[in-house]
Design a protein around this motif. Structure first.
Motif, PDB file in Angstrom:
ATOM      1  N   THR A 135     101.672  90.427  79.403  1.00 14.55           N
ATOM      2  CA  THR A 135     101.341  89.864  78.293  1.00 14.55           C
ATOM      3  C   THR A 135     102.270  90.337  77.168  1.00 14.55           C
ATOM      4  OG1 THR A 135      99.662  90.642  77.469  1.00 14.55           O
ATOM      5  CG2 THR A 135      99.293  88.603  79.023  1.00 14.55           C
ATOM      6  N   ARG A 136     102.762  89.475  76.315  1.00 13.41           N
ATOM      7  CA  ARG A 136     103.795  89.963  75.164  1.00 13.41           C
ATOM      8  C   ARG A 136     103.462  89.531  73.774  1.00 13.41           C
ATOM      9  NH1 ARG A 136     107.531  92.797  77.724  1.00 13.41           N
ATOM     10  NH2 ARG A 136     108.039  92.573  79.888  1.00 13.41           N
ATOM     11  N   VAL A 177     104.506  85.519  77.839  1.00 14.46           N
ATOM     12  CA  VAL A 177     104.373  86.232  79.140  1.00 14.46           C
ATOM     13  C   VAL A 177     105.415  86.285  79.996  1.00 14.46           C
ATOM     14  CG1 VAL A 177     103.383  84.260  80.386  1.00 14.46           C
ATOM     15  CG2 VAL A 177     102.541  86.631  81.031  1.00 14.46           C
ATOM     16  N   VAL A 200      97.869  91.717  85.716  1.00 13.85           N
ATOM     17  CA  VAL A 200      98.331  91.149  84.323  1.00 13.85           C
ATOM     18  C   VAL A 200      98.342  92.610  83.517  1.00 13.85           C
ATOM     19  CG1 VAL A 200      98.285  89.501  82.626  1.00 13.85           C
ATOM     20  CG2 VAL A 200      97.905  88.966  84.906  1.00 13.85           C
ATOM     21  N   GLY A 225      93.994  89.028  74.370  1.00 21.12           N
ATOM     22  CA  GLY A 225      94.158  89.368  75.795  1.00 21.12           C
ATOM     23  C   GLY A 225      93.057  89.214  76.970  1.00 21.12           C
ATOM     24  N   SER A 246      98.919  94.245  79.815  1.00 14.13           N
ATOM     25  CA  SER A 246      99.387  94.354  78.259  1.00 14.13           C
ATOM     26  C   SER A 246     100.717  95.179  78.101  1.00 14.13           C
ATOM     27  CB  SER A 246      98.113  94.764  77.427  1.00 14.13           C
ATOM     28  OG  SER A 246      98.294  96.181  77.665  1.00 14.13           O
ATOM     29  N   PHE A 287      93.041  85.483  77.500  1.00 15.63           N
ATOM     30  CA  PHE A 287      94.165  85.191  78.432  1.00 15.63           C
ATOM     31  C   PHE A 287      93.935  85.406  79.776  1.00 15.63           C
ATOM     32  CE2 PHE A 287      97.678  86.283  80.949  1.00 15.63           C
ATOM     33  CZ  PHE A 287      98.731  85.129  80.894  1.00 15.63           C
ATOM     34  N   HIS A 288      93.299  86.737  80.135  1.00 13.17           N
ATOM     35  CA  HIS A 288      92.971  87.238  81.444  1.00 13.17           C
ATOM     36  C   HIS A 288      91.706  86.316  81.901  1.00 13.17           C
ATOM     37  CE1 HIS A 288      95.062  90.957  80.262  1.00 13.17           C
ATOM     38  NE2 HIS A 288      95.188  91.087  81.671  1.00 13.17           N
ATOM     39  N   TYR A 291      93.466  82.864  83.128  1.00 14.10           N
ATOM     40  CA  TYR A 291      94.058  83.177  84.203  1.00 14.10           C
ATOM     41  C   TYR A 291      93.355  83.458  85.276  1.00 14.10           C
ATOM     42  CZ  TYR A 291      97.920  85.246  87.119  1.00 14.10           C
ATOM     43  OH  TYR A 291      98.601  85.325  87.984  1.00 14.10           O
ATOM     44  N   ALA A 293     105.146  81.703  74.243  1.00 16.98           N
ATOM     45  CA  ALA A 293     103.628  81.578  73.821  1.00 16.98           C
ATOM     46  C   ALA A 293     103.989  80.063  72.619  1.00 16.98           C
ATOM     47  CB  ALA A 293     103.137  82.434  72.922  1.00 16.98           C
TER      48      ALA A 293
END
Length: 94
Positions: free
Chosen positions: A45-46, A51, A13, A76, A15, A79-80, A83, A64
């Motif tokens: 990720t955006r 994403v 994943v 971020g 950025s 998120f990680h 995940y 999102a």
């Protein structure tokens, strides 16, 4: 470094800045080009756009949830972490 690590991972994943730095672009075409490393999932990720990920030969997107942003510090990282917990908990196997 990514050339050595990506073939060893199932889930990668990025950025947007990291994807751009590695692949020359943060676009979906650049993301799809990384399928050559044979990761199960390769994603980017955006931010407020959500994403994008490439899996099983297909590009997928998830938008999102709209939120009132106060501070994006560590977004971020969160998120990680989420995940990794989801994968560790078997969510990817369902």
């Amino acid at each position: 470094m990514f050339e050595q690590l990506l073939p060893l991972t199932d889930h990668a994943v990025f950025s947007e800045p990291a994807l751009k730095g590695f692949a020359g672009s943060a676009g979906d075409d650049a993301l799809a080009s990384l399928a050559r490393f044979n990761c199960r999932v390769i994603a980017v990720t955006r931010g407020r756009e959500g994403v994008s990920w490439y899996q099983d030969g297909h590009l997928k997107r998830l938008t999102a949830h709209p939120v009132d942003v106060v501070d994006t510090t560590a977004a971020g990282d969160v998120f990680h972490g989420a995940y990794a917990i989801a994968i560790g908990g078997g969510l990817g196997n369902r």
